[in-house]
Design an enzyme around this catalytic site. Structure first.
Site, PDB file in Angstrom:
ATOM      1  N   SER A 149      27.336  33.846  -0.362  1.00 47.21           N
ATOM      2  CA  SER A 149      26.590  32.823  -0.829  1.00 47.21           C
ATOM      3  C   SER A 149      25.142  32.878  -1.211  1.00 47.21           C
ATOM      4  CB  SER A 149      26.613  31.461   0.024  1.00 47.21           C
ATOM      5  OG  SER A 149      27.735  30.951   0.057  1.00 47.21           O
TER       6      SER A 149
ATOM      7  N   LYS B 263      24.188  32.714  -4.872  1.00 44.08           N
ATOM      8  CA  LYS B 263      23.815  31.271  -5.339  1.00 44.08           C
ATOM      9  C   LYS B 263      22.464  31.126  -5.836  1.00 44.08           C
ATOM     10  CE  LYS B 263      27.638  29.256  -2.540  1.00 44.08           C
ATOM     11  NZ  LYS B 263      27.998  28.597  -1.589  1.00 44.08           N
TER      12      LYS B 263
ATOM     13  N   TYR C 209      33.225  31.649  -9.785  1.00 40.73           N
ATOM     14  CA  TYR C 209      32.543  31.340  -8.459  1.00 40.73           C
ATOM     15  C   TYR C 209      33.000  32.511  -7.201  1.00 40.73           C
ATOM     16  CZ  TYR C 209      31.594  29.291  -3.991  1.00 40.73           C
ATOM     17  OH  TYR C 209      31.274  29.250  -2.621  1.00 40.73           O
TER      18      TYR C 209
ATOM     19  N   TYR D  31      22.104  25.553   4.607  1.00 44.57           N
ATOM     20  CA  TYR D  31      23.323  24.305   4.977  1.00 44.57           C
ATOM     21  C   TYR D  31      22.607  23.454   6.058  1.00 44.57           C
ATOM     22  CZ  TYR D  31      25.861  28.021   2.642  1.00 44.57           C
ATOM     23  OH  TYR D  31      26.201  28.864   1.533  1.00 44.57           O
TER      24      TYR D  31
ATOM     25  N   VAL E   7      28.463  33.755   3.900  1.00 42.69           N
ATOM     26  CA  VAL E   7      29.123  34.096   5.162  1.00 42.69           C
ATOM     27  C   VAL E   7      29.657  35.448   5.526  1.00 42.69           C
ATOM     28  CG1 VAL E   7      30.342  31.644   5.450  1.00 42.69           C
ATOM     29  CG2 VAL E   7      31.224  33.489   3.715  1.00 42.69           C
TER      30      VAL E   7
HETATM   31  N1  GLN Z   1      32.526  32.297  -0.825  1.00 40.35           N
HETATM   32  C1  GLN Z   1      32.385  31.526   0.206  1.00 40.35           C
HETATM   33  C2  GLN Z   1      33.050  30.021   0.037  1.00 40.35           C
HETATM   34  O1  GLN Z   1      33.281  29.781  -0.899  1.00 40.35           O
HETATM   35  C3  GLN Z   1      30.977  31.259   0.447  1.00 40.35           C
HETATM   36  C4  GLN Z   1      30.579  30.506   1.378  1.00 40.35           C
HETATM   37  C5  GLN Z   1      29.160  31.050   2.030  1.00 40.35           C
HETATM   38  O2  GLN Z   1      28.682  32.155   1.965  1.00 40.35           O
HETATM   39  N2  GLN Z   1      28.443  30.129   2.833  1.00 40.35           N
HETATM   40  O3  GLN Z   1      33.446  29.668   0.994  1.00 40.35           O
END
Ligand code: GLN
Length: 309
Positions: free
Chosen positions: A64, A67, A191, A243, A261
């Site tokens: 993420s 993003k 994505y 988050y 993650v």
């Molecule tokens: N690719 C992960 C997902 O879609 C990204 C989530 C994250 O890094 N928090 O769940």
């Protein structure tokens, strides 16, 4: 900058001996295989110098953290009209939560929760085939880091695709509200591939420098985004980048940051440094456990929090 190098060495030394390292992400099988006994940190300074400690040259899945870059890219294409499709308020919910989407009629709270990033991927897809959009994202990140060796880890992309029911649900739900224009499998293809980009801490710290330098990449002199946009992206990172752990991160670290993650975090000390840290073990809300602790220590010792000492 010998003090900074000393602090980084101390942080990496402590991380090497840490017993409670959090838990690696299991819902993406390819990430579950990553050795949790790794830790890297890199600090890129506006003069181009990069100081590192630990496993700062080991590539990891940025997940993420990507993003931040896709938001920057999409804002460059669409400008403020992007905000018709996605909000900029903290969600207070898990990164992959679906509950608010129904209440808010398919408009995700912010571009950093999964639903919001999927909506941004849909915008980047406009006028492109998925392969072209993925190529554009990779080229943008290579340009930011000034490093053409950055690649997608195809095994991670495949692993996410095979276990992506949750993200597929978010995408279908948004498409039912008309908030996604392209076919769901195309949007998810973009994505999942952006999340599967692999970078080292060294590369990631360099890629984030424009956010620490009023939108300008000091490595190349290129104005990546206008200064005002860099400031606003930093604001969204501070409020939404971790988050439902964003408040805790602001409290402990006091910098705009974006987690993934894969265990990576990009943190920005505006005017001072772009910092990338990586340790695969996560806390309960999915943010790197040792990575957060390292940034807390770094900002305290260097006095870098945006809120003062
Ligand atoms: N690719 C992960 C997902 O879609 C990204 C989530 C994250 O890094 N928090 O769940």
């Amino acid at each position: 900058m010998t003090k900074l190098q000393d602090v980084l060495d101390e942080i990496a030394g402590e991380a090497a001996g840490a017993s409670d390292r959090g838990v690696v992400a299991h819902y993406i099988p390819e990430l579950a295989k990553v050795d949790p006994n790794q830790f890297g940190i890199a600090v890129a300074l506006p003069d181009g110098e990069v100081l590192t400690a630990g496993d700062a040259a080991t590539p990891f899945s940025i997940q993420s953290v990507s993003k931040v870059f896709t938001l920057s890219l999409a804002l460059g294409k669409l400008g403020d009209s992007l905000w018709a499709r996605v909000g900029r308020e903290p969600s207070g919910n898990a990164f992959n939560s679906i509950v608010q989407l129904e209440q808010e009629k398919g408009r995700p709270r912010n571009p950093f929760i999964n639903a919001g990033a999927i909506a941004v991927a849909d915008l980047i897809l406009s006028g492109h085939q998925p392969r072209e959009a993925i190529g554009e994202i990779v080229r943008f990140i290579r340009y930011l880091a000034d490093d053409d060796t950055i690649r997608i880890d195809e095994r991670v992309a495949r692993s996410e695709t095979e276990h992506g029911d949750r993200n597929a649900s978010l995408a279908h739900f948004m498409r039912a509200f008309g908030s996604i224009e392209h076919p769901v499998d195309h949007v998810l293809g973009v994505y999942f591939h952006q999340c599967a980009i692999a970078m080292t801490c060294h590369q990631l710290a360099r890629a984030g420098l424009y956010l620490a330098s009023q939108g300008q990449n000091p490595l190349t002199g290129a104005q990546v985004v206008p200064a005002q946009r860099a400031r606003r992206i930093n604001a969204i990172m501070l409020m939404c980048g971790h988050y439902d752990g964003s408040g805790e991160f602001a409290y402990r670290v006091g910098l705009p940051g974006k987690s993934g993650v894969g265990g990576g975090i990009l943190a920005i000390a505006p005017g001072i440094a772009s910092i990338a840290v990586w340790s695969p073990g996560l806390d309960l809300v999915g943010n790197s456990k040792l990575g957060t602790a390292a940034l807390e220590q770094l900002t305290r010792q260097m006095g870098w929090s945006v809120f003062g000492a």
